[in-house]
Design a protein around this motif. Structure first.
Motif: not given
Length: 91
Positions: A40-61
């Motif tokens: 996502f950093n490369s897809l968004l032209h180097g925008l740092d997505t470290t603080s907004i990536i959340r890997m524990d997204v529930p299936l319903w969400e």
């Protein structure tokens, strides 16, 4: 001039958005946190997505997100078709 079908273009936009959302879900499910951040950093032209990536997204969400993305895409596509059709001169 050709008129666009509002419902069909809305559906095409909605389905495209839902497929992109599904692609993001697949990347997150298979790549792991660090690879997901790199992707996502490369897809968004180097925008740092470290603080907004959340890997524990529930299936319903995730399911709710894909439905919301489809609805927003449908509305955007339908608006584009309607605005386009409104600009065509009637003969």
């Amino acid at each position: 001039m050709y008129r666009l079908n509002v419902k069909k273009l809305g559906f095409a936009f909605g389905l495209t958005g839902a497929l992109i959302y599904l692609g993001c879900m697949i990347v997150m499910a298979t790549a792991g946190r660090e690879a997901t951040i790199d992707f996502f950093n490369s897809l968004l032209h180097g925008l740092d997505t470290t603080s907004i990536i959340r890997m524990d997204v529930p299936l319903w969400e995730a399911g709710l997100g894909i439905v919301q993305t489809f609805i927003l895409g449908w509305l955007i596509g339908a608006c584009i078709a309607a605005f386009y059709n409104a600009q065509i001169k009637k003969q």
